[in-house]
Structure formats: structure tokens, C-alpha cells
Design an enzyme around this catalytic site. Structure first.
Site, mmCIF file in Angstrom:
data_model
loop_
_atom_site.group_PDB
_atom_site.id
_atom_site.type_symbol
_atom_site.label_atom_id
_atom_site.label_comp_id
_atom_site.label_asym_id
_atom_site.label_seq_id
_atom_site.Cartn_x
_atom_site.Cartn_y
_atom_site.Cartn_z
ATOM 1 N N HIS A 284 8.989 9.316 32.175
ATOM 2 C CA HIS A 284 10.258 9.584 31.498
ATOM 3 C C HIS A 284 10.320 8.787 30.200
ATOM 4 O O HIS A 284 9.680 7.731 30.082
ATOM 5 C CB HIS A 284 11.438 9.174 32.386
ATOM 6 C CG HIS A 284 11.667 10.092 33.548
ATOM 7 N ND1 HIS A 284 12.794 10.035 34.339
ATOM 8 C CD2 HIS A 284 10.902 11.107 34.038
ATOM 9 C CE1 HIS A 284 12.711 10.986 35.269
ATOM 10 N NE2 HIS A 284 11.575 11.637 35.119
ATOM 11 N N GLU B 61 12.521 6.829 28.965
ATOM 12 C CA GLU B 61 12.959 5.435 29.130
ATOM 13 C C GLU B 61 11.814 4.552 29.641
ATOM 14 O O GLU B 61 11.625 3.429 29.183
ATOM 15 C CB GLU B 61 14.109 5.336 30.141
ATOM 16 C CG GLU B 61 15.355 6.113 29.796
ATOM 17 C CD GLU B 61 15.369 7.485 30.476
ATOM 18 O OE1 GLU B 61 14.368 8.212 30.390
ATOM 19 O OE2 GLU B 61 16.404 7.825 31.072
ATOM 20 N N CYS C 135 18.129 8.639 35.018
ATOM 21 C CA CYS C 135 18.034 9.000 36.433
ATOM 22 C C CYS C 135 17.994 7.718 37.284
ATOM 23 O O CYS C 135 18.045 6.608 36.762
ATOM 24 C CB CYS C 135 16.773 9.840 36.664
ATOM 25 S SG CYS C 135 15.254 8.881 36.517
HETATM 26 ZN ZN LIG Z 1 14.425 8.846 34.336
#
Ligand SMILES: [Zn+2]
Length: 171
Positions: free
Chosen positions: A61, A63, A91
């Protein structure tokens, strides 16, 4: 749970623009367009965009990529004093990493009702059972962040529809 939400400051608009630029890089590669940047003392320490398909890695991801880069650059796992900007609400995995990295604040564009862990499905930012709280600033450049995502999925559906039509006609 205590929600710690703060209003956006002028710089947030600017840095979210950098995260949006990262998101664009993801869509150029056919990845779901989500981008992130990490800023400390006015300097970008990490940046990343979603690479889940290309890397065949469920943890790739935006991040996570930005966090790994910032930790490497700062030569420490603790990112206290840093702010993470991301175009979509993080998430569970990313909020977990954000808390473990001791971020001061997370600024995000749009909410993710299907997977968000900063207010949508869960809110890990202010869970008293955890030993670190992170401040949240949601809805920064929200429309642009949502538009890049919806544009991507519209294009994807159009492409799939065209592929089905072509298959039907044996093109
Ligand atoms: Zn994530």
C-alpha cells in the site's frame, strides 16, 4: 473511543497535492490510484503509491511504502513528529503501522467506507487500549482524491465492457 480530529492547515492542502501526484503514478501503472507522502519539518521523508498488483504484494500500500522509505531515511523506526498524507483513509494494516511508527498526525483525502480504519469501519486513531494516539485530519482535497479513484474504476469498467464486446464479436 475518543476521536482526535483537527482542521486542515494551509500546508495540508499543499502536501496532499504531492500525495495526489503519487496516486497518479499508480493509475499510470494500472494500479488503484492511492498515493502517500510523509513530511517532517517541512521536508518529504517518504513517498509511495499503491503497487499491490505490480509487486504481487498485499502489503504494498502507498502508506507502507512511504513509511518504509521514511524510516530508512531517518534511520529509525520511530517517526514521531512526522505527518502522513494519504489520498484515501488508511486500512487496518496501515493504521497499525502508523500507530507503531508513532506518527503525530494523519491527513487523508476521502473516507473508505469499505475498508477504512480511521473512522469508517474502525477508528484505531483514538483507541484508549493502544499506547499511542494519532491525530486525524480527514477530507483534505476530498473531491480530487475521490475523483481520481472513481475515474480509475470507470475506465476499468469501460475497458472490461469493451473486452467483453470484442470477445462476443470474436474480434
Ligand atoms: Zn493500507
Amino acid at each position: 473511543m475518543v476521536r482526535r480530529k483537527t482542521e486542515a492547515v494551509h500546508d495540508d492542502i499543499y502536501w496532499m497535492g504531492k500525495a495526489l501526484r503519487e496516486a497518479k503514478k499508480a493509475s499510470d501503472r494500472g494500479e488503484v490510484p492511492i498515493g502517500a507522502v510523509i513530511v517532517k519539518d517541512g521536508v518529504v521523508m517518504g513517498r509511495g503509491y499503491n503497487l499491490r498488483e505490480g509487486k504481487r504484494d498485499p502489503s504494498a500500500h502507498a502508506e507502507m511504502i512511504a513509511i518504509r522509505q521514511a524510516a530508512k531515511r531517518l534511520d529509525q523506526w520511530r517517526l514521531t513528529g512526522a505527518v502522513l498524507y494519504v489520498t484515501l483513509e488508511p486500512c487496518l494494516m496501515c493504521m497499525g503501522a502508523i500507530i507503531l511508527a508513532r506518527f503525530d498526525r494523519v491527513v487523508f483525502g476521502c473516507y473508505d467506507p469499505k475498508g477504512g480504519a480511521a473512522g469508517s469501519l474502525y477508528d484505531l486513531s483514538g483507541d484508549k487500549r493502544l499506547n499511542h494516539k494519532v491525530e486525524l485530519t480527514p477530507r483534505v482535497r476530498e473531491e480530487e482524491c475521490a475523483a481520481i479513484l472513481s475515474g480509475f474504476f470507470t475506465d476499468l469498467r469501460t475497458r472490461k465492457k469493451m473486452a467483453r464486446e470484442m470477445a462476443k464479436r470474436n474480434i
